[in-house]
Design an enzyme around this catalytic site. Structure first.
Site, PDB file in Angstrom:
ATOM      1  N   CYS A  76       0.867  -1.175   0.000  1.00 14.74           N
ATOM      2  CA  CYS A  76       0.000   0.000   0.000  1.00 14.74           C
ATOM      3  C   CYS A  76       0.905   1.226   0.000  1.00 14.74           C
ATOM      4  O   CYS A  76       1.799   1.340   0.845  1.00 14.74           O
ATOM      5  CB  CYS A  76      -0.901   0.000   1.234  1.00 14.74           C
ATOM      6  SG  CYS A  76      -1.846   1.534   1.414  1.00 14.74           S
ATOM      7  N   ASP A 113      -0.379  -5.561   0.342  1.00 17.52           N
ATOM      8  CA  ASP A 113      -1.682  -5.715  -0.299  1.00 17.52           C
ATOM      9  C   ASP A 113      -1.655  -7.034  -1.053  1.00 17.52           C
ATOM     10  O   ASP A 113      -0.791  -7.259  -1.901  1.00 17.52           O
ATOM     11  CB  ASP A 113      -1.952  -4.580  -1.296  1.00 17.52           C
ATOM     12  CG  ASP A 113      -2.474  -3.328  -0.650  1.00 17.52           C
ATOM     13  OD1 ASP A 113      -2.964  -3.400   0.488  1.00 17.52           O
ATOM     14  OD2 ASP A 113      -2.389  -2.262  -1.290  1.00 17.52           O
TER      15      ASP A 113
END
Length: 107
Positions: free
Chosen positions: A42, A49
């Site tokens: 992220c 992520d």
């Protein structure tokens, strides 16, 4: 003539930016490659992520070699990106590597 691959059939222990290609077999009009093990960071929090990526393309003269694609996707593991930017970059890189007629990427 036999094509030399830098990744296929070899032990590779690191991510690679280059996408390898092979001649498109006769009759192939669409290819879909996907992975549910795609990771990046992220860009705001720096946390991992985890997501799925699906790449669908209409090949021209060449197709993407799947092991090189796996190593290419691995390069994003330690990079911060928003999903939209990732999709755009992957589509551009695939198009540039194989000269696809159309590329669609879902992240």
């Amino acid at each position: 003539m036999r094509q030399e691959f830098r990744a296929l059939g070899k032990k590779v222990g690191e991510a690679r930016q280059d996408l390898e290609a092979f001649a498109c077999p006769p009759g192939v009009t669409q290819v879909t490659l996907s992975s549910d093990e795609f990771t990046s960071l992220c860009p705001i929090t720096g946390q991992p992520d985890f997501s799925m990526v699906r790449i669908t393309y209409e090949p021209g003269d060449f197709c993407v070699e799947s092991k090189s694609l796996k190593l290419y996707l691995w390069t994003f593991r330690n990079e911060g990106h928003f999903c939209e930017a990732l999709a755009s970059r992957i589509a551009s890189d695939v198009q540039r590597a194989i000269g696809a007629k159309r590329v669609e990427v879902e992240v």
